[in-house]
Enzyme design. Structure first.
Site, PDB file in Angstrom:
ATOM      1  N   SER A  42      46.272 -88.893-103.377  1.00  0.00           N
ATOM      2  CA  SER A  42      47.673 -88.677-103.732  1.00  0.00           C
ATOM      3  C   SER A  42      48.604 -89.237-102.669  1.00  0.00           C
ATOM      4  O   SER A  42      48.566 -88.831-101.508  1.00  0.00           O
ATOM      5  CB  SER A  42      47.927 -87.171-103.893  1.00  0.00           C
ATOM      6  OG  SER A  42      49.305 -86.873-103.845  1.00  0.00           O
ATOM      7  N   ARG A  62      38.242 -89.175-105.160  1.00  0.00           N
ATOM      8  CA  ARG A  62      38.367 -88.900-106.587  1.00  0.00           C
ATOM      9  C   ARG A  62      37.209 -88.032-107.044  1.00  0.00           C
ATOM     10  O   ARG A  62      36.239 -87.832-106.334  1.00  0.00           O
ATOM     11  CB  ARG A  62      38.388 -90.197-107.390  1.00  0.00           C
ATOM     12  CG  ARG A  62      39.721 -90.926-107.357  1.00  0.00           C
ATOM     13  CD  ARG A  62      39.829 -91.876-108.540  1.00  0.00           C
ATOM     14  NE  ARG A  62      39.717 -91.169-109.805  1.00  0.00           N
ATOM     15  CZ  ARG A  62      39.531 -91.765-110.980  1.00  0.00           C
ATOM     16  NH1 ARG A  62      39.400 -93.080-111.032  1.00  0.00           N
ATOM     17  NH2 ARG A  62      39.462 -91.061-112.088  1.00  0.00           N
ATOM     18  N   GLY A  63      37.323 -87.512-108.267  1.00  0.00           N
ATOM     19  CA  GLY A  63      36.277 -86.687-108.837  1.00  0.00           C
ATOM     20  C   GLY A  63      36.771 -85.276-109.097  1.00  0.00           C
ATOM     21  O   GLY A  63      37.874 -84.896-108.693  1.00  0.00           O
ATOM     22  N   ASN A  64      35.931 -84.485-109.785  1.00  0.00           N
ATOM     23  CA  ASN A  64      36.316 -83.094-110.026  1.00  0.00           C
ATOM     24  C   ASN A  64      36.166 -82.277-108.745  1.00  0.00           C
ATOM     25  O   ASN A  64      35.744 -82.803-107.706  1.00  0.00           O
ATOM     26  CB  ASN A  64      35.494 -82.502-111.179  1.00  0.00           C
ATOM     27  CG  ASN A  64      33.998 -82.511-110.896  1.00  0.00           C
ATOM     28  OD1 ASN A  64      33.550 -82.335-109.772  1.00  0.00           O
ATOM     29  ND2 ASN A  64      33.205 -82.735-111.929  1.00  0.00           N
ATOM     30  N   ARG A  68      40.852 -81.656-122.068  1.00  0.00           N
ATOM     31  CA  ARG A  68      39.879 -82.508-121.400  1.00  0.00           C
ATOM     32  C   ARG A  68      38.573 -81.742-121.267  1.00  0.00           C
ATOM     33  O   ARG A  68      38.542 -80.510-121.360  1.00  0.00           O
ATOM     34  CB  ARG A  68      40.392 -82.906-120.012  1.00  0.00           C
ATOM     35  CG  ARG A  68      41.555 -83.872-120.036  1.00  0.00           C
ATOM     36  CD  ARG A  68      42.186 -84.001-118.652  1.00  0.00           C
ATOM     37  NE  ARG A  68      41.229 -84.449-117.648  1.00  0.00           N
ATOM     38  CZ  ARG A  68      41.423 -84.336-116.337  1.00  0.00           C
ATOM     39  NH1 ARG A  68      42.517 -83.758-115.870  1.00  0.00           N
ATOM     40  NH2 ARG A  68      40.525 -84.782-115.485  1.00  0.00           N
ATOM     41  N   CYS A 119      55.049 -89.629-114.515  1.00  0.00           N
ATOM     42  CA  CYS A 119      54.350 -88.580-113.778  1.00  0.00           C
ATOM     43  C   CYS A 119      53.683 -89.135-112.537  1.00  0.00           C
ATOM     44  O   CYS A 119      52.731 -88.568-112.030  1.00  0.00           O
ATOM     45  CB  CYS A 119      53.318 -87.894-114.669  1.00  0.00           C
ATOM     46  SG  CYS A 119      52.038 -89.003-115.285  1.00  0.00           S
ATOM     47  N   LYS A 151      51.003 -80.490-114.404  1.00  0.00           N
ATOM     48  CA  LYS A 151      51.318 -81.601-113.501  1.00  0.00           C
ATOM     49  C   LYS A 151      50.829 -82.943-114.046  1.00  0.00           C
ATOM     50  O   LYS A 151      51.280 -83.996-113.593  1.00  0.00           O
ATOM     51  CB  LYS A 151      50.742 -81.348-112.110  1.00  0.00           C
ATOM     52  CG  LYS A 151      49.244 -81.484-111.989  1.00  0.00           C
ATOM     53  CD  LYS A 151      48.821 -81.380-110.527  1.00  0.00           C
ATOM     54  CE  LYS A 151      47.321 -81.594-110.372  1.00  0.00           C
ATOM     55  NZ  LYS A 151      46.914 -81.576-108.951  1.00  0.00           N
ATOM     56  N   ASP A 152      49.892 -82.905-115.012  1.00  0.00           N
ATOM     57  CA  ASP A 152      49.389 -84.147-115.608  1.00  0.00           C
ATOM     58  C   ASP A 152      50.222 -84.618-116.797  1.00  0.00           C
ATOM     59  O   ASP A 152      50.018 -85.732-117.285  1.00  0.00           O
ATOM     60  CB  ASP A 152      47.950 -83.956-116.089  1.00  0.00           C
ATOM     61  CG  ASP A 152      46.971 -83.709-114.952  1.00  0.00           C
ATOM     62  OD1 ASP A 152      47.262 -84.132-113.823  1.00  0.00           O
ATOM     63  OD2 ASP A 152      45.923 -83.080-115.205  1.00  0.00           O
ATOM     64  N   ARG A 173      51.761 -88.680-102.625  1.00  0.00           N
ATOM     65  CA  ARG A 173      52.643 -87.567-102.260  1.00  0.00           C
ATOM     66  C   ARG A 173      52.073 -86.774-101.089  1.00  0.00           C
ATOM     67  O   ARG A 173      52.779 -86.465-100.125  1.00  0.00           O
ATOM     68  CB  ARG A 173      52.827 -86.639-103.472  1.00  0.00           C
ATOM     69  CG  ARG A 173      53.594 -85.353-103.164  1.00  0.00           C
ATOM     70  CD  ARG A 173      53.604 -84.424-104.369  1.00  0.00           C
ATOM     71  NE  ARG A 173      52.266 -84.072-104.817  1.00  0.00           N
ATOM     72  CZ  ARG A 173      51.522 -83.120-104.260  1.00  0.00           C
ATOM     73  NH1 ARG A 173      51.979 -82.428-103.235  1.00  0.00           N
ATOM     74  NH2 ARG A 173      50.312 -82.856-104.720  1.00  0.00           N
ATOM     75  N   ARG A 174      50.796 -86.457-101.163  1.00  0.00           N
ATOM     76  CA  ARG A 174      50.168 -85.693-100.087  1.00  0.00           C
ATOM     77  C   ARG A 174      50.055 -86.515 -98.811  1.00  0.00           C
ATOM     78  O   ARG A 174      50.370 -86.046 -97.713  1.00  0.00           O
ATOM     79  CB  ARG A 174      48.785 -85.200-100.541  1.00  0.00           C
ATOM     80  CG  ARG A 174      48.859 -84.099-101.594  1.00  0.00           C
ATOM     81  CD  ARG A 174      47.518 -83.842-102.248  1.00  0.00           C
ATOM     82  NE  ARG A 174      47.583 -82.705-103.174  1.00  0.00           N
ATOM     83  CZ  ARG A 174      46.721 -82.465-104.144  1.00  0.00           C
ATOM     84  NH1 ARG A 174      45.707 -83.314-104.343  1.00  0.00           N
ATOM     85  NH2 ARG A 174      46.852 -81.421-104.922  1.00  0.00           N
ATOM     86  N   THR A 216      42.124 -87.449 -99.908  1.00  0.00           N
ATOM     87  CA  THR A 216      43.059 -87.251-101.012  1.00  0.00           C
ATOM     88  C   THR A 216      43.340 -88.593-101.648  1.00  0.00           C
ATOM     89  O   THR A 216      43.270 -89.630-100.986  1.00  0.00           O
ATOM     90  CB  THR A 216      44.378 -86.605-100.558  1.00  0.00           C
ATOM     91  OG1 THR A 216      45.242 -86.461-101.698  1.00  0.00           O
ATOM     92  CG2 THR A 216      45.095 -87.440 -99.512  1.00  0.00           C
ATOM     93  N   THR A 226      32.652 -82.258-107.157  1.00  0.00           N
ATOM     94  CA  THR A 226      32.319 -83.568-106.598  1.00  0.00           C
ATOM     95  C   THR A 226      33.034 -83.789-105.273  1.00  0.00           C
ATOM     96  O   THR A 226      32.429 -84.264-104.296  1.00  0.00           O
ATOM     97  CB  THR A 226      32.699 -84.681-107.589  1.00  0.00           C
ATOM     98  OG1 THR A 226      31.943 -84.519-108.790  1.00  0.00           O
ATOM     99  CG2 THR A 226      32.427 -86.058-106.994  1.00  0.00           C
ATOM    100  N   ARG A 227      34.308 -83.447-105.224  1.00  0.00           N
ATOM    101  CA  ARG A 227      35.069 -83.652-103.989  1.00  0.00           C
ATOM    102  C   ARG A 227      34.542 -82.791-102.854  1.00  0.00           C
ATOM    103  O   ARG A 227      34.413 -83.252-101.705  1.00  0.00           O
ATOM    104  CB  ARG A 227      36.551 -83.360-104.239  1.00  0.00           C
ATOM    105  CG  ARG A 227      37.208 -84.315-105.213  1.00  0.00           C
ATOM    106  CD  ARG A 227      38.703 -84.093-105.277  1.00  0.00           C
ATOM    107  NE  ARG A 227      39.280 -84.739-106.450  1.00  0.00           N
ATOM    108  CZ  ARG A 227      40.571 -84.984-106.614  1.00  0.00           C
ATOM    109  NH1 ARG A 227      41.424 -84.641-105.674  1.00  0.00           N
ATOM    110  NH2 ARG A 227      41.014 -85.566-107.701  1.00  0.00           N
TER     111      ARG A 227
END
Length: 350
Positions: free
Chosen positions: A146, A166-168, A23, A265, A95-96, A148-149, A144, A171-172
């Site tokens: 997620s 969201r974001g890299n 990516r 996943c 994880k992806d 899961r979190r 978050t 950004t977060r």
């Protein structure tokens, strides 16, 4: 494998060139460069060319992640390039990676693993007041995307609130630190912050010993998985020199748990693996409902020496989770996900 050009005048042999797919995010490129640097040291006769590309989910920062489909969210476009021979192997955040790969592709290598834990990052200006999740007051907003979190934190700290983020990484963190922002803390993967030199923002590491109850990480988190064509034996042999055996076995056990429960996943399962003796692997796992009110937990320790044993071990842990109620929780989550597909702010399984 491909070849191009020639070596300097000292040799008439052509240089081998391997094209590396990844990516195009800053973190993904750092990870690919880490792999390439290690491979260059192991194989100085080989040239490596990194080819970054944006996935659909990278380009679209608005659509909820689940709408792209849980399996292969970050990997499909890269795998198309691999199939066409445009790249020779792909570097993924493990994880992806879906736990079931397309026909003709294999998980060729798992590199040494970075810290797999989740961490807390506190908004600038609040670090003196809050360090841990237990410090946060009622109504504090946790960022978050997620489930899961969210679910695991809700289980331990039901007084907290959650907003999608969201974001890299950059950004977060900017969204977190914005003066008019609503977030108090973020929950991120330690590995991403460590690899990008932002470890100074970490105020708490989360694991099974965390105050107030355990917080388990995502399957494969902290690991880098290298995907290659199953029939490209030369590339497979070259990559094997980079593999970390303990990381590979631990991640195979984690992935086996997930594969057994759903085969994708996107399920909100938390795991933690630890080598506790000679070839003995301890695996803790949990599945928690969105509200944090129901949970299925499992824990086993077993001697693991081979990939096959790791996969079988994961099957046993998955069965223990099922026996303790995991499938009931997953059935409800999956039904809600299907029902909410056209709603504006659905839960994002991750």
């Amino acid at each position: 494998m491909s070849t191009t050009g020639t070596q300097p005048a000292t040799s008439d042999a052509p240089r081998t060139v391997l094209r590396v797919g990844t990516r195009k995010s800053a973190l993904a490129l750092i990870q690919a460069e880490y792999v390439v640097s290690a491979l260059r040291a192991l194989h100085p006769h080989v040239d490596f060319e990194i080819r970054g590309m944006h996935s659909t989910a990278d380009k679209d920062k608005i659509t909820a992640l689940y709408k792209f489909g849980g399996k292969g969210l970050w990997t499909n476009e890269l795998e198309a390039e691999l199939k066409l021979g445009q790249v020779d192997f792909i570097v993924h955040s493990l994880k992806d990676m879906p736990t079931v790969l397309p026909d003709g592709f294999v998980l060729a290598c798992v590199t040494p693993r970075e810290d797999p834990r989740d961490v807390v990052v506190v908004k600038k200006g609040l670090e003196d007041r809050y360090k841990t999740l237990a410090d946060l007051p009622a109504g504090a907003v946790v960022g978050t995307s997620s489930v899961r979190r969210m679910a695991q934190i809700r289980r331990r700290y039901p007084h907290l609130e959650f907003k999608d983020m969201r974001g890299n990484i950059d950004t977060r963190v900017k969204k977190l630190d914005a003066e008019d922002g609503e977030f108090t803390v973020l929950i991120l993967a330690a590995a991403g912050l460590l690899r990008t030199g932002k470890e100074g923002r970490i105020t708490q590491y989360l694991d099974s010993t965390t105050e107030g109850g355990g917080m388990l990480h995502a399957v494969g988190q902290g690991g880098l998985g290298i995907e290659a064509r199953a029939d490209d034996q030369k590339t497979l042999d070259l990559l094997k020199a980079l593999e970390d055996n303990e990381a590979m076995l631990a991640c195979e056990a984690e992935r086996s748990v997930m594969r057994t429960l759903e085969g994708g996943c996107s399920i909100p399962i938390g795991v933690e693996t630890q080598w506790v003796g000679d070839n003995k692997l301890k695996l803790v796992a949990t599945v928690v409902n969105v509200e944090g009110t129901e949970a299925a937990d499992a824990e086993k320790t077993e001697e693991i020496k081979t990939r096959e044993e790791a996969v079988a071990f994961g099957l046993k842990v998955a069965q223990q989770l099922t026996d303790n109620g995991a499938q009931k929780i997953l059935d409800v989550i999956n039904a809600e996900r299907e029902a909410n597909q056209d709603k504006k702010e659905p839960w994002v399984p991750a």
